[in-house]
Write an enzyme that holds these catalytic residues in place. Structure first.
Site, PDB file in Angstrom:
ATOM      1  N   ARG A 120       0.818  -1.116   0.107  1.00 32.82           N
ATOM      2  CA  ARG A 120      -0.104  -0.133  -0.081  1.00 32.82           C
ATOM      3  C   ARG A 120       0.797   1.389   0.014  1.00 32.82           C
ATOM      4  O   ARG A 120       0.511   2.302   0.556  1.00 32.82           O
ATOM      5  CB  ARG A 120      -1.157  -0.213   1.320  1.00 32.82           C
ATOM      6  CG  ARG A 120      -1.897  -1.256   1.129  1.00 32.82           C
ATOM      7  CD  ARG A 120      -3.174  -0.770   2.049  1.00 32.82           C
ATOM      8  NE  ARG A 120      -4.166  -2.229   1.891  1.00 32.82           N
ATOM      9  CZ  ARG A 120      -3.929  -3.013   2.792  1.00 32.82           C
ATOM     10  NH1 ARG A 120      -3.099  -3.013   3.666  1.00 32.82           N
ATOM     11  NH2 ARG A 120      -4.789  -3.953   2.500  1.00 32.82           N
ATOM     12  N   LYS A 179       4.089  11.614 -11.218  1.00 32.69           N
ATOM     13  CA  LYS A 179       3.133  10.745 -12.009  1.00 32.69           C
ATOM     14  C   LYS A 179       3.887   9.546 -12.114  1.00 32.69           C
ATOM     15  O   LYS A 179       4.955   9.548 -12.702  1.00 32.69           O
ATOM     16  CB  LYS A 179       2.774  11.586 -13.257  1.00 32.69           C
ATOM     17  CG  LYS A 179       1.657  12.257 -13.536  1.00 32.69           C
ATOM     18  CD  LYS A 179       1.433  12.664 -14.750  1.00 32.69           C
ATOM     19  CE  LYS A 179       0.190  13.721 -14.867  1.00 32.69           C
ATOM     20  NZ  LYS A 179      -0.009  14.222 -16.239  1.00 32.69           N
ATOM     21  N   GLU A 194      11.820  19.221 -24.097  1.00 32.94           N
ATOM     22  CA  GLU A 194      11.051  19.439 -22.777  1.00 32.94           C
ATOM     23  C   GLU A 194      11.331  20.620 -21.981  1.00 32.94           C
ATOM     24  O   GLU A 194      10.795  21.462 -21.311  1.00 32.94           O
ATOM     25  CB  GLU A 194      10.904  17.973 -21.887  1.00 32.94           C
ATOM     26  CG  GLU A 194      10.409  16.884 -22.279  1.00 32.94           C
ATOM     27  CD  GLU A 194       8.810  16.757 -22.250  1.00 32.94           C
ATOM     28  OE1 GLU A 194       8.255  17.878 -21.856  1.00 32.94           O
ATOM     29  OE2 GLU A 194       8.303  15.855 -22.811  1.00 32.94           O
ATOM     30  N   LYS A 199       8.042  23.208 -13.046  1.00 35.73           N
ATOM     31  CA  LYS A 199       7.409  22.080 -12.912  1.00 35.73           C
ATOM     32  C   LYS A 199       7.052  21.867 -11.613  1.00 35.73           C
ATOM     33  O   LYS A 199       5.765  21.632 -11.367  1.00 35.73           O
ATOM     34  CB  LYS A 199       8.237  20.718 -13.259  1.00 35.73           C
ATOM     35  CG  LYS A 199       7.438  19.427 -13.075  1.00 35.73           C
ATOM     36  CD  LYS A 199       7.548  18.517 -14.287  1.00 35.73           C
ATOM     37  CE  LYS A 199       6.287  17.399 -13.881  1.00 35.73           C
ATOM     38  NZ  LYS A 199       6.521  16.109 -14.817  1.00 35.73           N
ATOM     39  N   GLU A 214      -3.749  17.305 -11.637  1.00 31.55           N
ATOM     40  CA  GLU A 214      -4.182  18.052 -13.121  1.00 31.55           C
ATOM     41  C   GLU A 214      -5.586  18.186 -13.267  1.00 31.55           C
ATOM     42  O   GLU A 214      -6.373  17.646 -14.279  1.00 31.55           O
ATOM     43  CB  GLU A 214      -3.704  17.001 -14.052  1.00 31.55           C
ATOM     44  CG  GLU A 214      -3.576  17.345 -15.409  1.00 31.55           C
ATOM     45  CD  GLU A 214      -2.750  16.472 -16.720  1.00 31.55           C
ATOM     46  OE1 GLU A 214      -1.652  16.043 -16.221  1.00 31.55           O
ATOM     47  OE2 GLU A 214      -3.396  16.255 -17.598  1.00 31.55           O
ATOM     48  N   ARG A 230      -2.214  22.027 -14.277  1.00 30.73           N
ATOM     49  CA  ARG A 230      -1.135  20.994 -14.719  1.00 30.73           C
ATOM     50  C   ARG A 230      -1.130  20.546 -15.948  1.00 30.73           C
ATOM     51  O   ARG A 230      -0.064  20.228 -16.854  1.00 30.73           O
ATOM     52  CB  ARG A 230      -0.970  19.809 -13.747  1.00 30.73           C
ATOM     53  CG  ARG A 230       0.133  18.784 -13.763  1.00 30.73           C
ATOM     54  CD  ARG A 230       0.191  18.083 -12.838  1.00 30.73           C
ATOM     55  NE  ARG A 230       1.307  17.009 -12.988  1.00 30.73           N
ATOM     56  CZ  ARG A 230       2.059  16.276 -12.324  1.00 30.73           C
ATOM     57  NH1 ARG A 230       1.475  15.916 -11.071  1.00 30.73           N
ATOM     58  NH2 ARG A 230       2.972  15.618 -12.749  1.00 30.73           N
ATOM     59  N   ASN A 245       1.380  19.413 -20.570  1.00 33.72           N
ATOM     60  CA  ASN A 245       1.055  18.528 -21.936  1.00 33.72           C
ATOM     61  C   ASN A 245       1.206  19.480 -22.994  1.00 33.72           C
ATOM     62  O   ASN A 245       0.749  18.687 -24.084  1.00 33.72           O
ATOM     63  CB  ASN A 245      -0.421  17.972 -21.673  1.00 33.72           C
ATOM     64  CG  ASN A 245      -0.578  17.161 -20.707  1.00 33.72           C
ATOM     65  OD1 ASN A 245       0.332  16.385 -20.123  1.00 33.72           O
ATOM     66  ND2 ASN A 245      -1.645  17.171 -19.957  1.00 33.72           N
ATOM     67  N   HIS A 258       1.869  17.588 -26.500  1.00 35.31           N
ATOM     68  CA  HIS A 258       1.856  16.201 -26.238  1.00 35.31           C
ATOM     69  C   HIS A 258       0.505  15.530 -26.913  1.00 35.31           C
ATOM     70  O   HIS A 258       0.612  14.309 -27.159  1.00 35.31           O
ATOM     71  CB  HIS A 258       1.828  15.920 -24.895  1.00 35.31           C
ATOM     72  CG  HIS A 258       3.333  15.893 -24.173  1.00 35.31           C
ATOM     73  ND1 HIS A 258       3.651  17.190 -23.934  1.00 35.31           N
ATOM     74  CD2 HIS A 258       3.823  14.927 -23.377  1.00 35.31           C
ATOM     75  CE1 HIS A 258       4.843  17.022 -23.436  1.00 35.31           C
ATOM     76  NE2 HIS A 258       5.052  15.704 -23.059  1.00 35.31           N
ATOM     77  N   HIS A 278       1.774  12.717 -29.140  1.00 36.10           N
ATOM     78  CA  HIS A 278       1.694  11.346 -29.069  1.00 36.10           C
ATOM     79  C   HIS A 278       0.969  10.676 -29.894  1.00 36.10           C
ATOM     80  O   HIS A 278       1.085   9.482 -30.211  1.00 36.10           O
ATOM     81  CB  HIS A 278       0.553  11.256 -27.633  1.00 36.10           C
ATOM     82  CG  HIS A 278       1.219  11.172 -26.224  1.00 36.10           C
ATOM     83  ND1 HIS A 278       0.357  11.620 -25.062  1.00 36.10           N
ATOM     84  CD2 HIS A 278       2.452  11.103 -25.693  1.00 36.10           C
ATOM     85  CE1 HIS A 278       1.217  11.522 -24.150  1.00 36.10           C
ATOM     86  NE2 HIS A 278       2.491  10.972 -24.586  1.00 36.10           N
ATOM     87  N   HIS A 308      10.658  10.554 -27.707  1.00 37.80           N
ATOM     88  CA  HIS A 308       9.542  11.270 -27.257  1.00 37.80           C
ATOM     89  C   HIS A 308       9.623  12.736 -27.422  1.00 37.80           C
ATOM     90  O   HIS A 308       8.818  13.374 -27.900  1.00 37.80           O
ATOM     91  CB  HIS A 308       9.500  10.759 -25.729  1.00 37.80           C
ATOM     92  CG  HIS A 308       8.545  11.751 -24.859  1.00 37.80           C
ATOM     93  ND1 HIS A 308       7.146  11.477 -24.981  1.00 37.80           N
ATOM     94  CD2 HIS A 308       8.321  12.790 -24.026  1.00 37.80           C
ATOM     95  CE1 HIS A 308       6.137  12.264 -24.284  1.00 37.80           C
ATOM     96  NE2 HIS A 308       7.264  12.933 -23.635  1.00 37.80           N
TER      97      HIS A 308
END
Ligand SMILES: NC(=O)c1ccc[n+]([C@@H]2O[C@H](COP(=O)([O-])OP(=O)(O)OC[C@H]3O[C@@H](n4cnc5c(N)ncnc54)[C@H](O)[C@@H]3O)[C@@H](O)[C@H]2O)c1
Length: 359
Positions: free
Chosen positions: A121, A143, A185, A227, A237, A241, A245, A248, A252, A265
Protein backbone atom coordinates in the site's frame (compact mmCIF):
# COMPACT_ATOMS: atom_id res chain seq x y z
CA UNK A 1 24.62 22.10 -4.83
CA UNK A 2 21.44 23.71 -6.20
CA UNK A 3 18.28 23.00 -4.30
CA UNK A 4 14.54 23.51 -4.68
CA UNK A 5 11.45 22.21 -2.98
CA UNK A 6 8.27 20.74 -4.37
CA UNK A 7 5.68 22.09 -1.94
CA UNK A 8 2.95 19.55 -1.34
CA UNK A 9 2.24 19.76 2.40
CA UNK A 10 3.36 16.61 4.17
CA UNK A 11 4.36 15.11 0.80
CA UNK A 12 6.84 17.91 0.05
CA UNK A 13 10.34 16.98 -1.07
CA UNK A 14 13.58 18.39 -2.33
CA UNK A 15 15.18 18.32 -5.74
CA UNK A 16 18.98 18.57 -5.46
CA UNK A 17 21.15 19.25 -8.48
CA UNK A 18 24.92 19.04 -8.67
CA UNK A 19 27.74 17.37 -10.52
CA UNK A 20 29.52 14.27 -9.23
CA UNK A 21 27.04 13.84 -6.36
CA UNK A 22 25.98 10.22 -7.03
CA UNK A 23 28.52 8.87 -4.49
CA UNK A 24 26.95 11.06 -1.80
CA UNK A 25 23.47 9.53 -2.01
CA UNK A 26 24.04 7.18 0.97
CA UNK A 27 24.92 10.05 3.27
CA UNK A 28 21.81 11.96 2.17
CA UNK A 29 19.54 9.00 2.85
CA UNK A 30 20.58 9.00 6.51
CA UNK A 31 18.27 12.02 6.92
CA UNK A 32 15.19 9.93 6.11
CA UNK A 33 13.41 7.65 8.53
CA UNK A 34 13.67 4.57 6.35
CA UNK A 35 14.85 1.04 7.06
CA UNK A 36 18.26 -0.29 6.14
CA UNK A 37 16.90 -2.33 3.23
CA UNK A 38 17.04 -0.34 0.02
CA UNK A 39 16.27 -1.69 -3.47
CA UNK A 40 18.04 -0.18 -6.42
CA UNK A 41 15.94 -0.52 -9.57
CA UNK A 42 17.78 0.00 -12.85
CA UNK A 43 18.63 -1.61 -16.18
CA UNK A 44 21.90 -3.38 -17.08
CA UNK A 45 23.23 -0.48 -19.18
CA UNK A 46 22.79 2.19 -16.51
CA UNK A 47 23.74 -0.14 -13.68
CA UNK A 48 27.03 -0.86 -15.41
CA UNK A 49 27.74 2.88 -15.61
CA UNK A 50 26.57 4.08 -12.20
CA UNK A 51 25.31 1.12 -10.16
CA UNK A 52 28.52 0.47 -8.28
CA UNK A 53 28.82 4.12 -7.22
CA UNK A 54 25.31 4.02 -5.74
CA UNK A 55 25.60 0.67 -3.99
CA UNK A 56 29.00 1.41 -2.44
CA UNK A 57 27.76 4.79 -1.20
CA UNK A 58 24.76 3.05 0.39
CA UNK A 59 26.91 0.34 1.98
CA UNK A 60 29.31 2.91 3.36
CA UNK A 61 26.47 4.46 5.35
CA UNK A 62 25.21 1.12 6.68
CA UNK A 63 22.39 0.48 4.18
CA UNK A 64 21.76 -2.95 2.75
CA UNK A 65 21.28 -2.47 -1.00
CA UNK A 66 19.50 -5.04 -3.13
CA UNK A 67 19.59 -4.70 -6.90
CA UNK A 68 16.73 -5.46 -9.29
CA UNK A 69 17.47 -4.98 -12.99
CA UNK A 70 14.89 -4.97 -15.75
CA UNK A 71 15.69 -5.02 -19.49
CA UNK A 72 16.36 -1.69 -21.17
CA UNK A 73 13.48 -0.09 -23.07
CA UNK A 74 9.94 1.27 -23.04
CA UNK A 75 8.71 -2.21 -23.95
CA UNK A 76 9.52 -3.39 -20.44
CA UNK A 77 7.66 -0.60 -18.64
CA UNK A 78 4.72 -2.91 -18.17
CA UNK A 79 2.69 -4.77 -15.60
CA UNK A 80 4.71 -7.95 -16.00
CA UNK A 81 7.99 -6.28 -15.02
CA UNK A 82 6.33 -4.32 -12.21
CA UNK A 83 5.09 -7.68 -10.90
CA UNK A 84 8.59 -9.10 -11.28
CA UNK A 85 10.04 -6.29 -9.15
CA UNK A 86 7.33 -6.83 -6.52
CA UNK A 87 8.09 -10.57 -6.41
CA UNK A 88 11.79 -9.88 -5.89
CA UNK A 89 11.00 -7.42 -3.09
CA UNK A 90 8.71 -9.90 -1.34
CA UNK A 91 11.24 -12.74 -1.65
CA UNK A 92 13.89 -10.52 -0.12
CA UNK A 93 11.81 -9.46 2.85
CA UNK A 94 11.19 -5.82 1.94
CA UNK A 95 8.72 -4.22 4.35
CA UNK A 96 6.85 -0.93 4.69
CA UNK A 97 9.94 0.89 5.95
CA UNK A 98 12.03 -0.17 2.96
CA UNK A 99 12.85 2.32 0.26
CA UNK A 100 13.25 2.00 -3.52
CA UNK A 101 15.75 3.93 -5.60
CA UNK A 102 15.13 4.50 -9.31
CA UNK A 103 18.44 4.81 -11.14
CA UNK A 104 17.79 5.59 -14.80
CA UNK A 105 15.66 7.48 -17.28
CA UNK A 106 11.91 7.97 -17.33
CA UNK A 107 11.20 4.28 -17.94
CA UNK A 108 12.95 3.19 -14.74
CA UNK A 109 11.58 6.18 -12.81
CA UNK A 110 7.98 5.50 -13.86
CA UNK A 111 7.97 1.77 -13.12
CA UNK A 112 9.82 2.21 -9.81
CA UNK A 113 7.40 4.92 -8.69
CA UNK A 114 4.48 2.73 -9.68
CA UNK A 115 5.79 -0.26 -7.71
CA UNK A 116 6.53 2.01 -4.71
CA UNK A 117 2.94 3.27 -4.83
CA UNK A 118 1.37 -0.20 -4.60
CA UNK A 119 3.92 -2.30 -2.70
CA UNK A 120 2.34 -2.93 0.73
CA UNK A 121 0.00 0.00 0.00
CA UNK A 122 2.87 2.36 -0.60
CA UNK A 123 6.52 2.72 0.38
CA UNK A 124 8.99 5.60 -0.12
CA UNK A 125 11.12 5.94 -3.22
CA UNK A 126 13.90 8.15 -4.47
CA UNK A 127 14.65 9.27 -8.00
CA UNK A 128 18.18 9.40 -9.41
CA UNK A 129 17.32 10.45 -12.98
CA UNK A 130 20.06 9.88 -15.55
CA UNK A 131 18.52 11.28 -18.76
CA UNK A 132 17.85 14.96 -19.39
CA UNK A 133 14.17 14.18 -19.89
CA UNK A 134 13.98 12.45 -16.53
CA UNK A 135 15.95 15.22 -14.81
CA UNK A 136 13.67 18.02 -15.99
CA UNK A 137 10.38 16.22 -16.24
CA UNK A 138 9.52 12.66 -15.28
CA UNK A 139 11.37 12.46 -11.93
CA UNK A 140 9.49 15.47 -10.53
CA UNK A 141 5.75 15.56 -9.96
CA UNK A 142 4.81 12.06 -8.85
CA UNK A 143 3.13 10.71 -11.98
CA UNK A 144 3.94 7.01 -12.08
CA UNK A 145 2.83 4.47 -14.64
CA UNK A 146 3.30 1.33 -16.67
CA UNK A 147 1.98 0.71 -20.18
CA UNK A 148 -0.89 -1.53 -21.26
CA UNK A 149 -0.96 -3.09 -24.74
CA UNK A 150 -3.96 -0.85 -25.44
CA UNK A 151 -2.28 2.37 -24.37
CA UNK A 152 0.79 4.06 -22.97
CA UNK A 153 0.83 4.93 -19.25
CA UNK A 154 -2.67 3.50 -18.80
CA UNK A 155 -1.96 1.89 -15.42
CA UNK A 156 -0.57 4.28 -12.87
CA UNK A 157 -0.91 6.47 -9.83
CA UNK A 158 0.14 9.76 -8.28
CA UNK A 159 2.89 8.92 -5.79
CA UNK A 160 5.49 11.52 -4.94
CA UNK A 161 9.16 10.58 -4.42
CA UNK A 162 10.88 11.47 -1.15
CA UNK A 163 13.86 12.99 -2.93
CA UNK A 164 15.08 13.74 -6.45
CA UNK A 165 18.88 13.52 -6.65
CA UNK A 166 20.28 14.86 -9.92
CA UNK A 167 23.89 14.40 -10.98
CA UNK A 168 24.43 16.27 -14.27
CA UNK A 169 27.64 14.33 -14.90
CA UNK A 170 25.45 11.36 -15.85
CA UNK A 171 24.55 13.29 -19.03
CA UNK A 172 28.12 12.77 -20.28
CA UNK A 173 27.32 9.17 -21.16
CA UNK A 174 23.85 9.86 -22.54
CA UNK A 175 23.64 9.40 -26.35
CA UNK A 176 23.54 12.78 -28.12
CA UNK A 177 20.15 12.12 -29.67
CA UNK A 178 18.62 11.42 -26.23
CA UNK A 179 20.15 14.63 -24.89
CA UNK A 180 18.72 16.76 -27.72
CA UNK A 181 15.37 15.05 -27.33
CA UNK A 182 15.35 16.01 -23.63
CA UNK A 183 15.98 19.62 -24.62
CA UNK A 184 12.51 19.73 -26.20
CA UNK A 185 10.99 19.43 -22.72
CA UNK A 186 13.36 22.12 -21.40
CA UNK A 187 12.30 24.51 -24.18
CA UNK A 188 8.68 23.63 -23.41
CA UNK A 189 9.03 25.22 -19.95
CA UNK A 190 10.10 28.49 -21.53
CA UNK A 191 7.12 28.50 -23.87
CA UNK A 192 4.52 27.56 -21.27
CA UNK A 193 5.76 29.67 -18.36
CA UNK A 194 8.76 31.92 -18.72
CA UNK A 195 9.74 34.10 -21.67
CA UNK A 196 13.03 35.06 -19.94
CA UNK A 197 13.97 31.40 -19.62
CA UNK A 198 13.12 30.95 -23.31
CA UNK A 199 15.53 33.78 -24.15
CA UNK A 200 18.22 32.39 -21.87
CA UNK A 201 18.02 29.06 -23.70
CA UNK A 202 18.16 30.81 -27.05
CA UNK A 203 21.22 32.86 -26.05
CA UNK A 204 23.14 29.95 -24.54
CA UNK A 205 22.53 27.40 -27.29
CA UNK A 206 26.24 26.68 -27.91
CA UNK A 207 27.09 26.22 -24.24
CA UNK A 208 24.09 23.95 -23.75
CA UNK A 209 24.92 21.82 -26.77
CA UNK A 210 28.51 21.55 -25.51
CA UNK A 211 26.97 20.28 -22.24
CA UNK A 212 28.78 22.89 -20.14
CA UNK A 213 27.94 21.91 -16.61
CA UNK A 214 27.26 25.36 -15.18
CA UNK A 215 24.58 26.18 -17.74
CA UNK A 216 23.15 22.65 -17.52
CA UNK A 217 22.70 22.98 -13.77
CA UNK A 218 21.09 26.40 -14.26
CA UNK A 219 18.58 25.26 -16.88
CA UNK A 220 17.73 21.98 -15.14
CA UNK A 221 17.09 23.90 -11.95
CA UNK A 222 14.81 26.43 -13.66
CA UNK A 223 12.92 23.66 -15.49
CA UNK A 224 12.39 21.77 -12.22
CA UNK A 225 11.33 24.99 -10.46
CA UNK A 226 8.64 25.58 -13.07
CA UNK A 227 7.45 21.99 -12.88
CA UNK A 228 7.47 22.16 -9.07
CA UNK A 229 5.41 25.34 -9.06
CA UNK A 230 2.83 23.93 -11.45
CA UNK A 231 2.59 20.61 -9.58
CA UNK A 232 2.30 22.38 -6.20
CA UNK A 233 -0.68 24.34 -7.52
CA UNK A 234 -2.41 21.42 -9.22
CA UNK A 235 -0.98 18.03 -8.28
CA UNK A 236 -3.72 15.94 -9.91
CA UNK A 237 -4.12 17.88 -13.12
CA UNK A 238 -7.56 19.32 -12.57
CA UNK A 239 -6.58 22.36 -14.64
CA UNK A 240 -3.22 24.20 -14.55
CA UNK A 241 -1.02 21.08 -14.69
CA UNK A 242 -2.44 20.41 -18.15
CA UNK A 243 -0.07 23.09 -19.52
CA UNK A 244 2.73 20.55 -19.09
CA UNK A 245 1.00 18.58 -21.84
CA UNK A 246 1.74 21.26 -24.42
CA UNK A 247 2.88 19.54 -27.61
CA UNK A 248 1.80 16.17 -26.28
CA UNK A 249 -1.61 15.80 -27.97
CA UNK A 250 -0.14 15.91 -31.46
CA UNK A 251 3.20 14.50 -30.24
CA UNK A 252 1.57 11.36 -28.79
CA UNK A 253 -0.40 10.81 -31.99
CA UNK A 254 2.88 10.94 -33.95
CA UNK A 255 4.49 8.45 -31.54
CA UNK A 256 1.51 6.09 -31.75
CA UNK A 257 1.21 6.18 -35.54
CA UNK A 258 4.92 5.66 -36.09
CA UNK A 259 4.93 2.69 -33.71
CA UNK A 260 7.18 4.41 -31.13
CA UNK A 261 10.14 3.58 -33.32
CA UNK A 262 10.87 6.56 -35.58
CA UNK A 263 10.88 9.37 -33.02
CA UNK A 264 12.15 9.75 -29.50
CA UNK A 265 9.57 11.26 -27.13
CA UNK A 266 11.10 14.76 -27.15
CA UNK A 267 11.38 14.75 -30.94
CA UNK A 268 7.67 13.97 -31.34
CA UNK A 269 6.83 16.61 -28.72
CA UNK A 270 8.92 19.16 -30.63
CA UNK A 271 6.79 18.63 -33.76
CA UNK A 272 3.68 18.62 -31.58
CA UNK A 273 4.63 21.97 -30.02
CA UNK A 274 5.07 23.55 -33.45
CA UNK A 275 1.69 22.34 -34.75
CA UNK A 276 -0.13 23.21 -31.54
CA UNK A 277 1.42 26.70 -31.74
CA UNK A 278 0.26 26.90 -35.39
CA UNK A 279 -3.22 25.99 -34.20
CA UNK A 280 -3.12 28.85 -31.73
CA UNK A 281 -2.02 31.14 -34.53
CA UNK A 282 -4.84 29.95 -36.85
CA UNK A 283 -7.32 30.56 -34.04
CA UNK A 284 -6.01 34.10 -33.75
CA UNK A 285 -4.25 33.87 -30.38
CA UNK A 286 -0.52 33.53 -31.06
CA UNK A 287 1.12 36.17 -33.27
CA UNK A 288 3.26 35.13 -36.26
CA UNK A 289 6.48 36.39 -34.70
CA UNK A 290 6.09 34.20 -31.59
CA UNK A 291 5.24 31.22 -33.77
CA UNK A 292 8.46 31.79 -35.72
CA UNK A 293 10.46 32.10 -32.49
CA UNK A 294 9.10 28.75 -31.29
CA UNK A 295 9.90 27.05 -34.59
CA UNK A 296 13.37 28.57 -34.75
CA UNK A 297 14.51 27.69 -31.26
CA UNK A 298 13.49 24.05 -31.72
CA UNK A 299 15.11 23.87 -35.14
CA UNK A 300 18.31 25.54 -33.90
CA UNK A 301 18.67 22.97 -31.13
CA UNK A 302 18.49 20.24 -33.77
CA UNK A 303 14.91 19.15 -33.12
CA UNK A 304 12.42 18.20 -35.86
CA UNK A 305 9.61 20.69 -36.54
CA UNK A 306 7.69 19.10 -39.43
CA UNK A 307 5.27 16.21 -39.56
CA UNK A 308 6.62 13.15 -41.36
CA UNK A 309 5.87 13.38 -45.09
CA UNK A 310 3.88 10.16 -45.27
CA UNK A 311 1.65 10.97 -42.29
CA UNK A 312 -1.92 9.72 -42.66
CA UNK A 313 -3.91 12.75 -41.47
CA UNK A 314 -7.22 10.99 -40.98
CA UNK A 315 -5.55 8.31 -38.82
CA UNK A 316 -3.90 11.11 -36.94
CA UNK A 317 -7.18 12.88 -36.24
CA UNK A 318 -8.73 9.60 -35.09
CA UNK A 319 -5.80 9.02 -32.70
CA UNK A 320 -5.99 12.56 -31.36
CA UNK A 321 -9.70 12.15 -30.70
CA UNK A 322 -8.92 9.05 -28.60
CA UNK A 323 -6.44 10.98 -26.41
CA UNK A 324 -7.05 10.35 -22.73
CA UNK A 325 -7.01 14.09 -22.05
CA UNK A 326 -10.28 14.56 -23.95
CA UNK A 327 -13.42 14.75 -21.91
CA UNK A 328 -16.75 13.30 -23.11
CA UNK A 329 -15.55 13.08 -26.68
CA UNK A 330 -14.67 16.79 -26.83
CA UNK A 331 -11.17 17.60 -27.97
CA UNK A 332 -9.47 19.90 -25.48
CA UNK A 333 -6.01 21.28 -25.86
CA UNK A 334 -3.57 23.67 -24.27
CA UNK A 335 -1.54 26.01 -26.43
CA UNK A 336 0.47 29.21 -26.10
CA UNK A 337 -1.21 32.56 -26.65
CA UNK A 338 2.19 34.21 -26.10
CA UNK A 339 5.59 32.88 -25.09
CA UNK A 340 5.21 32.30 -21.35
CA UNK A 341 1.40 32.34 -21.35
CA UNK A 342 -0.94 29.43 -22.04
CA UNK A 343 -4.58 28.89 -22.88
CA UNK A 344 -5.90 25.92 -20.94
CA UNK A 345 -8.55 23.36 -21.88
CA UNK A 346 -9.55 25.08 -25.07
CA UNK A 347 -12.14 23.18 -27.07
CA UNK A 348 -10.91 22.48 -30.60
CA UNK A 349 -13.08 21.51 -33.56
CA UNK A 350 -12.14 18.72 -35.93
CA UNK A 351 -12.06 21.31 -38.74
CA UNK A 352 -9.43 23.43 -36.99
CA UNK A 353 -7.36 20.33 -36.42
CA UNK A 354 -7.63 19.35 -40.10
CA UNK A 355 -6.61 22.85 -41.10
CA UNK A 356 -3.47 22.86 -38.99
CA UNK A 357 -2.36 19.38 -40.01
CA UNK A 358 -2.66 20.36 -43.65
CA UNK A 359 -0.59 23.54 -43.20
N1 LIG B 1 6.17 10.48 -15.03
C1 LIG B 1 6.17 11.53 -15.80
O1 LIG B 1 5.75 12.62 -15.43
C2 LIG B 1 6.76 11.41 -17.19
C3 LIG B 1 7.00 12.55 -17.95
C4 LIG B 1 7.60 12.40 -19.20
C5 LIG B 1 7.95 11.13 -19.66
N2 LIG B 1 7.70 10.05 -18.88
C6 LIG B 1 8.07 8.70 -19.32
O2 LIG B 1 9.49 8.67 -19.44
C7 LIG B 1 9.85 7.63 -20.37
C8 LIG B 1 10.94 8.14 -21.28
O3 LIG B 1 12.06 8.45 -20.49
P1 LIG B 1 13.51 8.67 -21.12
O4 LIG B 1 13.40 9.56 -22.28
O5 LIG B 1 14.39 9.05 -19.99
O6 LIG B 1 13.86 7.24 -21.74
P2 LIG B 1 14.56 5.93 -21.13
O7 LIG B 1 14.32 5.80 -19.70
O8 LIG B 1 14.14 4.82 -22.01
O9 LIG B 1 16.11 6.24 -21.39
C9 LIG B 1 16.56 6.41 -22.69
C10 LIG B 1 17.78 5.51 -23.00
O10 LIG B 1 18.94 6.08 -22.40
C11 LIG B 1 19.59 5.11 -21.58
N3 LIG B 1 20.22 5.87 -20.51
C12 LIG B 1 19.63 6.46 -19.46
N4 LIG B 1 20.51 7.20 -18.79
C13 LIG B 1 21.69 7.06 -19.40
C14 LIG B 1 22.98 7.60 -19.17
N5 LIG B 1 23.21 8.48 -18.21
N6 LIG B 1 23.99 7.23 -20.00
C15 LIG B 1 23.75 6.37 -21.04
N7 LIG B 1 22.54 5.87 -21.31
C16 LIG B 1 21.53 6.21 -20.50
C17 LIG B 1 18.50 4.17 -21.18
O11 LIG B 1 19.02 2.91 -20.80
C18 LIG B 1 17.68 4.10 -22.46
O12 LIG B 1 18.26 3.21 -23.36
C19 LIG B 1 8.58 7.24 -21.08
O13 LIG B 1 8.16 5.99 -20.60
C20 LIG B 1 7.57 8.32 -20.69
O14 LIG B 1 6.26 7.84 -20.63
C21 LIG B 1 7.12 10.16 -17.66
Amino acid sequence: MEKLRVELGERSYEVLIDRGNIPLIGERLLRFSIGKKVALISNPKIFELYGEKVTSSLKKEGFDPYVVLIPDGELYKDYFWAYHIITRLLESGFDRKSCLIALGGGVIGDITGFVASIYMRGIPYIQIPTTLLAQVDSSVGGKTAVNHPLGKNMIGSFWQPSLVWIDVDTLDTLPEREFISGLAEVIKYGIIWDNEFFELLDKNKEKILRKEKEILIQIIKRACEIKAEVVSKDERESSLRAILNYGHTIGHAIETLTGYSSYLHGEAISIGMVYEAKLSSILGFLDRESLERIKNILKNFGLPINLPLNMDFSAMIKTILLDKKNIEGKLRMVFPEAIGKMKINFEISEEDLKKVLNE
